[in-house]
Design a protein around this motif. Structure first.
Motif, PDB file in Angstrom:
ATOM      1  N   UNK A   1      -5.240  -4.510  -3.362  1.00 50.26           N
ATOM      2  CA  UNK A   1      -4.318  -5.536  -2.891  1.00 50.26           C
ATOM      3  C   UNK A   1      -2.903  -4.974  -2.773  1.00 50.26           C
ATOM      4  N   UNK A   2      -2.498  -4.157  -3.744  1.00 50.46           N
ATOM      5  CA  UNK A   2      -1.165  -3.544  -3.703  1.00 50.46           C
ATOM      6  C   UNK A   2      -1.023  -2.670  -2.460  1.00 50.46           C
ATOM      7  N   UNK A   3      -2.041  -1.869  -2.169  1.00 50.27           N
ATOM      8  CA  UNK A   3      -1.988  -0.996  -0.996  1.00 50.27           C
ATOM      9  C   UNK A   3      -1.931  -1.807   0.295  1.00 50.27           C
ATOM     10  N   UNK A   4      -2.702  -2.879   0.370  1.00 48.27           N
ATOM     11  CA  UNK A   4      -2.655  -3.748   1.556  1.00 48.27           C
ATOM     12  C   UNK A   4      -1.255  -4.308   1.765  1.00 48.27           C
ATOM     13  N   UNK A   5      -0.633  -4.754   0.697  1.00 44.89           N
ATOM     14  CA  UNK A   5       0.702  -5.354   0.797  1.00 44.89           C
ATOM     15  C   UNK A   5       1.733  -4.306   1.196  1.00 44.89           C
TER      16      UNK A   5
ATOM     17  N   UNK B   1       5.274  -2.010   5.482  1.00 42.76           N
ATOM     18  CA  UNK B   1       5.753  -0.954   6.383  1.00 42.76           C
ATOM     19  C   UNK B   1       5.581  -1.378   7.841  1.00 42.76           C
ATOM     20  N   UNK B   2       4.460  -1.988   8.142  1.00 44.48           N
ATOM     21  CA  UNK B   2       4.220  -2.428   9.522  1.00 44.48           C
ATOM     22  C   UNK B   2       5.187  -3.541   9.930  1.00 44.48           C
TER      23      UNK B   2
ATOM     24  N   UNK C   1       4.560 -11.751  -4.147  1.00 48.37           N
ATOM     25  CA  UNK C   1       4.734 -13.157  -4.493  1.00 48.37           C
ATOM     26  C   UNK C   1       3.711 -14.011  -3.737  1.00 48.37           C
ATOM     27  N   UNK C   2       3.532 -13.740  -2.450  1.00 49.16           N
ATOM     28  CA  UNK C   2       2.534 -14.478  -1.665  1.00 49.16           C
ATOM     29  C   UNK C   2       1.130 -14.270  -2.237  1.00 49.16           C
ATOM     30  N   UNK C   3       0.832 -13.036  -2.645  1.00 39.53           N
ATOM     31  CA  UNK C   3      -0.488 -12.752  -3.221  1.00 39.53           C
ATOM     32  C   UNK C   3      -0.695 -13.536  -4.513  1.00 39.53           C
TER      33      UNK C   3
END
Length: 190
Positions: A41-45, A50-51, A79-81
């Motif tokens: 999840x951290x990597x996805x965020x 970056x995108x 925060x959203x997660x």
């Protein structure tokens, strides 16, 4: 304070994301992982952040510290997660607290009827006299003395017949699951 590569004439559009990624990926990933305790999840965020910065690049020329901007983007993603996780957990807790469905009630009733059928089958092993004594004793709650008076028999005769009936029930139900056999005997002996 890190300078914004957009305002300093540094890397062009093709290298902006690559340079930003090389420079800030590890610190952003460390922050997100420490916050979320979930590497995927951290990597996805972090990658999503970056995108987002890349997509918002035309509007970032006024930003003085791109690192802070990126950090805030990652923090907001975390925060959203958390918020989504909290909503999901609350929903799952609410679902778990719901009353049983009609189907569950039907299953319970069906199993109850099967138990009643089984009890009748077990009681069919007894002679009519033994069955009557067991029912009077355990279903009606009558004492040996009361049963003897009602049937015009001696107390010793009723007690002996009751004892034989209980022995039959125990002996003929040894192949039942242990818990069910104990339950039957407890019901009959209570």
């Amino acid at each position: 304070m890190q300078q914004n590569p957009l305002s300093s004439g540094e890397p062009g559009p093709d290298r902006f994301l690559e340079d930003l990624f090389k420079r800030y990926y590890n610190p952003m990933m460390a922050y997100a992982y420490t916050t979320l305790k979930d590497e995927a999840l951290a990597e996805d965020i972090v990658i999503d952040s970056f995108l987002k910065v890349q997509k918002a690049r035309p509007h970032l020329a006024a930003v003085k510290d791109i690192r802070s901007y990126l950090f805030i983007t990652v923090r907001n993603g975390c925060f959203r997660a958390f918020t989504e996780r909290k909503i999901r957990d609350n929903y799952l807790n609410d679902v778990a607290a719901q009353p049983p469905t009609y189907t569950e009630i039907e299953i319970f009733l069906h199993e109850s009827l099967q138990i009643e059928d089984w009890v009748e089958q077990v009681l069919s092993l007894l002679t009519p006299s033994e069955k009557k004594i067991i029912k009077m004793s355990f279903l009606e709650g009558k004492s040996v003395k009361d049963i003897a008076e009602e049937l015009n028999r001696s107390e010793n005769g009723v007690a002996a017949e009751k004892s034989r009936a209980l022995k039959k029930l125990r002996d003929n139900n040894k192949n039942l699951p242990k818990g069910l056999s104990i339950l039957l005997i407890a019901l009959i002996q209570s």
